[in-house]
Design a protein around this motif. Structure first.
Motif, mmCIF file in Angstrom:
data_model
loop_
_atom_site.group_PDB
_atom_site.id
_atom_site.type_symbol
_atom_site.label_atom_id
_atom_site.label_comp_id
_atom_site.label_asym_id
_atom_site.label_seq_id
_atom_site.Cartn_x
_atom_site.Cartn_y
_atom_site.Cartn_z
ATOM 1 N N TRP A 1 0.801 -1.218 0.000
ATOM 2 C CA TRP A 1 0.000 0.000 0.000
ATOM 3 C C TRP A 1 0.838 1.274 0.000
ATOM 4 C CZ3 TRP A 1 -5.013 1.551 -0.506
ATOM 5 C CH2 TRP A 1 -5.931 0.534 -0.780
ATOM 6 N N ARG A 2 2.143 1.139 -0.078
ATOM 7 C CA ARG A 2 2.977 2.321 -0.318
ATOM 8 C C ARG A 2 3.173 2.550 -1.810
ATOM 9 N NH1 ARG A 2 5.558 0.452 4.620
ATOM 10 N NH2 ARG A 2 5.267 2.055 6.242
ATOM 11 N N ASN A 3 2.583 1.714 -2.616
ATOM 12 C CA ASN A 3 2.642 1.830 -4.072
ATOM 13 C C ASN A 3 1.453 2.674 -4.537
ATOM 14 O OD1 ASN A 3 2.363 1.398 -6.883
ATOM 15 N ND2 ASN A 3 3.365 -0.600 -6.751
ATOM 16 N N PRO A 4 1.674 3.813 -5.189
ATOM 17 C CA PRO A 4 0.561 4.675 -5.623
ATOM 18 C C PRO A 4 -0.425 3.951 -6.543
ATOM 19 C CG PRO A 4 2.637 5.850 -5.789
ATOM 20 C CD PRO A 4 2.993 4.421 -5.489
ATOM 21 N N GLU A 5 0.062 2.995 -7.317
ATOM 22 C CA GLU A 5 -0.833 2.276 -8.221
ATOM 23 C C GLU A 5 -1.882 1.483 -7.440
ATOM 24 O OE1 GLU A 5 -0.551 -0.740 -12.101
ATOM 25 O OE2 GLU A 5 1.218 -0.354 -10.860
ATOM 26 N N VAL A 6 -1.481 0.905 -6.323
ATOM 27 C CA VAL A 6 -2.423 0.164 -5.488
ATOM 28 C C VAL A 6 -3.484 1.105 -4.927
ATOM 29 C CG1 VAL A 6 -2.662 -1.172 -3.364
ATOM 30 C CG2 VAL A 6 -0.759 -1.642 -4.928
ATOM 31 N N ARG A 7 -3.050 2.257 -4.445
ATOM 32 C CA ARG A 7 -4.007 3.209 -3.867
ATOM 33 C C ARG A 7 -5.000 3.708 -4.916
ATOM 34 N NH1 ARG A 7 -1.462 6.341 1.269
ATOM 35 N NH2 ARG A 7 -0.002 4.721 1.921
ATOM 36 N N ALA A 8 -4.502 3.994 -6.104
ATOM 37 C CA ALA A 8 -5.382 4.484 -7.164
ATOM 38 C C ALA A 8 -6.384 3.406 -7.583
ATOM 39 C CB ALA A 8 -4.553 4.942 -8.360
ATOM 40 N N GLU A 9 -5.928 2.164 -7.618
ATOM 41 C CA GLU A 9 -6.801 1.066 -8.017
ATOM 42 C C GLU A 9 -7.985 0.930 -7.058
ATOM 43 O OE1 GLU A 9 -8.075 -2.724 -9.820
ATOM 44 O OE2 GLU A 9 -7.238 -0.806 -10.455
ATOM 45 N N PHE A 10 -7.725 0.990 -5.774
ATOM 46 C CA PHE A 10 -8.829 0.802 -4.827
ATOM 47 C C PHE A 10 -9.739 2.019 -4.753
ATOM 48 C CE2 PHE A 10 -6.711 -3.032 -3.773
ATOM 49 C CZ PHE A 10 -7.706 -3.859 -3.274
ATOM 50 N N ALA B 1 -9.010 -3.807 8.183
ATOM 51 C CA ALA B 1 -8.790 -2.377 7.960
ATOM 52 C C ALA B 1 -7.543 -1.849 8.648
ATOM 53 C CB ALA B 1 -10.014 -1.588 8.431
ATOM 54 N N HIS B 2 -6.988 -2.619 9.548
ATOM 55 C CA HIS B 2 -5.806 -2.216 10.307
ATOM 56 C C HIS B 2 -4.515 -2.746 9.693
ATOM 57 C CE1 HIS B 2 -7.220 -6.140 11.509
ATOM 58 N NE2 HIS B 2 -6.023 -6.433 11.967
ATOM 59 N N GLY B 3 -4.606 -3.432 8.539
ATOM 60 C CA GLY B 3 -3.471 -4.227 8.094
ATOM 61 C C GLY B 3 -2.701 -3.767 6.876
ATOM 62 N N MET B 4 -3.150 -2.744 6.163
ATOM 63 C CA MET B 4 -2.566 -2.498 4.846
ATOM 64 C C MET B 4 -1.135 -1.966 4.886
ATOM 65 S SD MET B 4 -6.154 -1.679 4.471
ATOM 66 C CE MET B 4 -6.565 -0.223 3.541
ATOM 67 N N ASP C 1 -3.611 7.709 6.451
ATOM 68 C CA ASP C 1 -3.549 8.480 5.206
ATOM 69 C C ASP C 1 -4.473 7.873 4.150
ATOM 70 O OD1 ASP C 1 -1.636 10.088 6.376
ATOM 71 O OD2 ASP C 1 0.062 9.000 5.499
ATOM 72 N N ILE C 2 -4.584 6.549 4.151
ATOM 73 C CA ILE C 2 -5.447 5.868 3.183
ATOM 74 C C ILE C 2 -6.894 6.287 3.392
ATOM 75 C CG2 ILE C 2 -6.299 3.626 2.406
ATOM 76 C CD1 ILE C 2 -3.568 2.467 3.351
ATOM 77 N N TYR C 3 -7.341 6.258 4.631
ATOM 78 C CA TYR C 3 -8.750 6.556 4.900
ATOM 79 C C TYR C 3 -9.062 8.036 4.753
ATOM 80 C CZ TYR C 3 -8.484 1.775 6.414
ATOM 81 O OH TYR C 3 -8.278 0.419 6.432
ATOM 82 N N ARG C 4 -8.060 8.875 4.964
ATOM 83 C CA ARG C 4 -8.290 10.301 4.695
ATOM 84 C C ARG C 4 -8.441 10.567 3.206
ATOM 85 N NH1 ARG C 4 -5.205 11.061 9.608
ATOM 86 N NH2 ARG C 4 -3.218 10.767 8.541
ATOM 87 N N ALA C 5 -7.914 9.669 2.374
ATOM 88 C CA ALA C 5 -8.126 9.790 0.927
ATOM 89 C C ALA C 5 -9.468 9.184 0.513
ATOM 90 C CB ALA C 5 -6.978 9.107 0.175
ATOM 91 N N TRP C 6 -9.934 8.185 1.250
ATOM 92 C CA TRP C 6 -11.201 7.546 0.908
ATOM 93 C C TRP C 6 -12.414 8.391 1.311
ATOM 94 C CZ3 TRP C 6 -11.106 1.543 2.041
ATOM 95 C CH2 TRP C 6 -10.132 0.940 1.242
ATOM 96 N N LEU D 1 -13.068 7.248 8.745
ATOM 97 C CA LEU D 1 -14.175 6.312 8.599
ATOM 98 C C LEU D 1 -15.319 6.667 9.543
ATOM 99 C CD1 LEU D 1 -12.025 3.054 8.362
ATOM 100 C CD2 LEU D 1 -12.905 4.497 6.500
ATOM 101 N N HIS D 2 -16.486 6.122 9.242
ATOM 102 C CA HIS D 2 -17.676 6.454 10.017
ATOM 103 C C HIS D 2 -17.793 5.608 11.280
ATOM 104 C CE1 HIS D 2 -18.387 7.723 5.889
ATOM 105 N NE2 HIS D 2 -19.318 8.551 6.326
#
Length: 547
Positions: free
Chosen positions: A186-195, A215-218, A257-262, A296-297
């Motif tokens: 998940w430090r790969n931008p391509e993975v983040r963009a895909e999801f 959700a705690h594992g990426m 950082d992932i969830y702040r983007a989601w 997240l909610h």
């Protein structure tokens, strides 16, 4: 029907998730429409009126995506399609259309920590060279030892055994679960963009939310350091630290950082689209970090599920959860069972004792403020099936540790005297896991309209929860009432103070008198009277109303 033609949810309330009752559908075991012994999307569609009449607000569907089914669909090969075992995208569109028309929302599982080893990305990674862009989507590393013959570190799979598998060119790849579930980088931008694109794909089809698996594992700690102990060296499994201590492969700060983007993606769609985290953290404070207006909610509160059958245990868990909810400004999420845990009828003692306690726990949970998640079949009082033959078990964890989650995944009994009890169409005898003979008395048909049945208890409680002012517009906290030892009692009041709902749970070991709490609305066991005083039996709960 095209995605763009799907109707919106039936209510515009963007905060629906704050007090919703969500029903978890384990798709493979809910309802089989075609007689192949496996539940499917059309089966869900056919049973939607049952769920509406039960009184739930939303459904959470476990993964139905294209998958080799090594881990029941949590090994995803294509995140944008339906596995033929479960139907087609057209079936999904028809199901969600009907659900919305009935006032039911749909939450789908998303599995971002890992893919299936059959995913095109992973097959490309295996065909590519070390250091290639294809391998950078996953966590490939050189081994340790003189010739790289040892795993890169001492990490263990949650399912048992090492978390690393070696490929023919000598490198190793990480899989925190089964070898068929390689972890993504998940430090790969391509993975983040895909999801982010996957989220939009399902939001465009009308889904109302996501349950985020692991959700705690990426994110893994930089350098992938050793844990420092392993089952081989100490006999202690690393998974025992889950939710109790720090592990270098879970709950890293960077994950936020992932969830702040989601969150902006979810907020860009109308109707209150939401996300709930299956997250484990060492403290309630760290778990609370997943929740907020920029992340997240919700996050599941597994402490409630893990509480022992005692008043002190439940009160401590409830107080802690409500205090944390106040801090983050988000509702609590209560759950007693799910597809990964032994059913609470069995956890509470099995048999008549376990069922009595499970019914009481249901009233306790449904009276609390916040969002509640029910697991399919708990409204029928289903116990764990403990005597499944080894040869029918399909949980990959069973093959590695001897522990199995199959006992809570046995298909639902709908009607009839013989297994699989109407799981499939009339005359179908197939079922991917066998149901016990005792379940004929627990089927939907056997309990429907039967006073005192567990199904009717849930229907009554859910009906009251939906309309009672103290539960609908009351405060987000509870007021504990003084009681004798071993008894829990709290009240919730309507905002204008006009009415209160009192929940009393008797875990004391002796019947207790209910004085001054008002008239009984619903109880998990028959209330008796003595000299004009209502008596609550042992291991029972009641809701009462006072004005």
């Amino acid at each position: 029907m095209t995605a763009s033609a799907l109707p919106p949810p039936t209510t515009s309330d963007a905060d629906w998730w704050r007090s919703a009752v969500v029903y978890q559908v384990y798709v493979r075991s809910f309802a089989d429409s075609n007689g192949d012994g496996i539940g499917d999307l059309l089966g869900i569609q056919q049973r939607l009126p049952y769920l509406r009449d039960l009184g739930v607000d939303a459904l959470w569907l476990t993964p139905f995506y294209t998958s080799p089914m090594i881990d029941g669909g949590y090994d995803v090969a294509d995140y944008r399609d339906v596995d033929p075992m479960f139907g087609t995208l057209a079936d999904f569109d028809a199901m969600i259309t009907d659900a919305h028309a009935l006032g039911l929302r749909i939450i789908v599982d998303i599995v971002p920590n890992h893919t299936s080893s059959a995913h095109p990305w992973f097959t490309a990674a295996l065909a590519a060279a070390p250091g290639s862009p294809e391998r950078e989507r996953y966590l490939f590393r050189d081994g340790s030892g003189e010739h790289g013959e040892l795993p890169p570190n001492d990490w263990e799979s949650i399912f048992g055994g090492p978390a690393w598998t070696r490929v023919p060119d000598g490198q190793w790849y990480l899989h925190l679960f089964d070898p068929a579930q390689p972890d993504l980088n998940w430090r790969n931008p391509e993975v983040r963009a895909e999801f982010e694109d996957i989220l939009r794909f399902w939001l465009d089809r009308g889904v109302d939310g996501f349950r985020i698996d692991v959700a705690h594992g990426m994110i893994k700690e930089d350098g992938l350091p050793d844990v420092g102990f392993s089952t081989m060296t100490t006999g202690r499994r690393q998974v025992e630290l889950l939710g109790k201590g720090r592990l270098p492969y879970f709950d890293q700060d960077e994950i936020h950082d992932i969830y702040r983007a989601w969150r902006p993606i979810l907020d860009s769609y109308p109707g209150g689209r939401m996300a709930v985290a299956e997250a484990w953290a060492e403290t309630p404070q760290r778990l609370a970090r997943y929740i907020g207006p920029d992340e997240l909610h919700q996050a599941f509160s597994f402490d409630f599920l893990d509480a022992t059958w005692s008043a002190d245990s439940f009160r401590k868990v409830i107080d802690t959860a409500l205090a944390e909810a106040t801090i983050v400004g988000a509702p609590t999420t209560w759950v007693l069972s799910n597809h990964d845990k032994q059913r609470h009828v069995t956890r509470y003692g099995d048999g008549e004792v376990g069922l009595r306690r499970a019914r009481a726990a249901a009233l306790l949970m449904l009276a609390l403020p916040g969002c509640t998640y029910l697991y399919q079949g708990e409204e029928l009082g289903l116990p764990e099936v403990l005597d499944l033959p080894d040869e029918v078990r399909q949980d990959p964890q069973f093959l590695r540790t001897g522990e199995s989650r199959d006992g809570c995944r046995v298909p639902l009994p709908w009607n009839g005297d013989l297994a699989p009890y109407g799981f499939g169409p009339h005359g179908s005898e197939l079922s991917w896991l066998p149901a016990p003979a005792t379940w004929r008395e627990l089927s939907v048909a056997a309990q429907n309209d039967v006073p005192g049945s567990t199904l009717e208890l849930y229907r009554a409680a859910l009906r009251i929860r939906r309309v009672h002012r103290a539960l609908v517009d009351g405060a987000d906290g509870v007021t504990w009432l003084e009681t004798e030892p071993g008894v829990l009692a709290f009240s919730r009041a309507a905002n204008d103070g006009s009415t209160e709902l009192v929940c009393v749970v008797n875990i004391s070991g002796t019947p207790v008198e209910l004085r001054g709490y008002g008239r009984a609305l619903v109880a998990s066991a028959e209330l008796t009277g003595r000299d004009g005083v209502v008596v609550l039996p042992v291991d029972a709960a009641a809701w009462l109303e006072r004005r």
